[in-house]
Write an enzyme that holds these catalytic residues in place. Structure first.
Site, short mmCIF file in Angstrom:
data_model
loop_
_atom_site.label_atom_id
_atom_site.label_comp_id
_atom_site.label_asym_id
_atom_site.label_seq_id
_atom_site.Cartn_x
_atom_site.Cartn_y
_atom_site.Cartn_z
N LYS A 1 0.88 -1.17 0.00
CA LYS A 1 0.00 0.00 0.00
C LYS A 1 0.92 1.22 0.00
O LYS A 1 1.28 1.76 1.06
CB LYS A 1 -0.90 -0.05 1.24
CG LYS A 1 -2.12 0.83 1.14
CD LYS A 1 -3.12 0.47 2.22
CE LYS A 1 -4.13 1.59 2.46
NZ LYS A 1 -4.91 1.97 1.29
N1 PMP Z 1 -8.12 -1.39 -2.81
C1 PMP Z 1 -7.50 -0.21 -2.69
C2 PMP Z 1 -6.80 0.35 -3.87
C3 PMP Z 1 -7.51 0.48 -1.47
O1 PMP Z 1 -6.90 1.65 -1.34
C4 PMP Z 1 -8.20 -0.09 -0.37
C5 PMP Z 1 -8.26 0.65 0.93
N2 PMP Z 1 -7.14 0.38 1.73
C6 PMP Z 1 -8.83 -1.32 -0.54
C7 PMP Z 1 -8.77 -1.95 -1.77
C8 PMP Z 1 -9.54 -1.99 0.60
O2 PMP Z 1 -8.60 -2.43 1.53
P1 PMP Z 1 -8.95 -2.54 3.09
O3 PMP Z 1 -10.20 -3.32 3.18
O4 PMP Z 1 -7.79 -3.28 3.66
O5 PMP Z 1 -9.08 -1.17 3.61
#
Ligand code: PMP
Length: 292
Positions: A145
């Site tokens: 991320k």
């Molecule tokens: N895809 C992207 C590109 C994101 O930024 C996020 C948010 N973090 C998610 C999916 C969902 O991830 P999570 O459920 O871990 O927040």
């Protein structure tokens, strides 16, 4: 660090090149006080992001977990968005920060309501399939991320808004469905829950994992598979999920109504269970809540 003093040099490597990794975590108000949702899983992903980007993170996971808890506690927040960041600071002018720029770690926490608006959780959102695709798997390591990856997401989001939609869905380089600008995606067809497989174009969302766990527990069959674009238009129900967006129904895609155009029964069942667990109104069967 007080809010107004939380500053960074303009020429930090992170500012110049997006050289930072981060997490987005939610802390919910529960009857037993604030509780952070799936905190260890988020911190593990932060550590993984550092490894992928060769960032020598000096803190262990327990320290980072404690830092997140302490920021919420010291800010006196009942519910919050928690944002840990690991970034290359000021020093090296070029693309190689090692030895030149310090690696700095911060945790911020602040109040943040429903990402797509309070109404969206009930009524759903209108989305488009974005003209911007997700990058090929051998370009950006999207299991990390990293801030730099989000220039793609901001294009998707701003284009969607400019064209009158709430959110955009990205296809991967092969033309199949990948994810939303900052959410994973699920569709329901004949009672079956389907989500695009993790093919190196989408983030392995922690909410995605929670949704699959809850769905299986509710007796819903879950399939993780390649999803052709047209499945979006033929789905009975569609929803986005992510830490910020929680579980948000989609009521139309490219102006084509999804099912009956509102929150469908399967979406509602999963959403209400998800929120009940996060808000401390249901048993924490899988150990997802960390009290502050
Ligand atoms: N895809 C992207 C590109 C994101 O930024 C996020 C948010 N973090 C998610 C999916 C969902 O991830 P999570 O459920 O871990 O927040």
């Amino acid at each position: 660090i007080p809010w107004d003093s939380a500053q960074l040099h303009l020429l930090s490597t992170a500012v110049q090149f997006g050289a930072s990794v981060f997490e987005g975590i939610r802390c919910y108000e529960t009857p037993d006080g604030p509780s952070i949702f799936r905190l260890p899983e988020h911190i593990r992903r932060l550590r993984d992001s550092c490894r992928i980007y060769r960032m020598p993170l000096e803190h262990d996971e327990a320290t980072l977990i404690e830092a997140c808890i302490e920021t919420v506690r010291r800010n006196g927040l009942r519910s919050a968005y928690v944002r840990p960041m690991v970034l290359w600071g000021f020093g090296a002018p070029g693309l190689y920060p090692v030895g030149g720029s310090p690696l700095e770690s911060y945790v911020a926490s602040f109040p943040w309501g429903a990402y797509l608006g309070a109404e969206a959780l009930e009524k759903g959102v209108d989305v488009c399939v974005s003209a911007w695709n997700r990058a090929a798997p051998n370009t950006f390591p999207v299991q990390a991320k990293a801030a730099g990856h989000y220039t793609n997401s901001t294009l998707v989001k701003t284009d969607a808004i400019a064209n009158g939609f709430h959110e955009g869905i990205c296809l991967g380089p092969d033309g199949r469905v990948s994810e939303g600008s900052g959410q994973n995606l699920f569709l329901i067809r004949d009672g079956l829950l389907v989500t695009p497989t993790l093919d190196g174009t989408s983030l392995a969302g922690i909410t995605r994992d929670a949704v699959m766990t809850i769905a299986r527990d509710l007796g819903i069959e879950v399939r993780d598979q390649p999803v052709p674009r047209e499945m979006l238009y033929a789905a009975d129900e569609l929803f986005l999920c992510g830490t910020a967006s929680e579980v948000t129904p989609i009521r139309s895609v490219d102006h084509i109504e999804v099912g009956s155009g509102g929150r469908g029964p399967v979406t509602e069942a999963i959403q209400s269970r998800f929120l009940a667990i996060a808000r401390g109104e249901a048993e924490d069967r899988w150990g997802w809540r960390t009290p502050v």
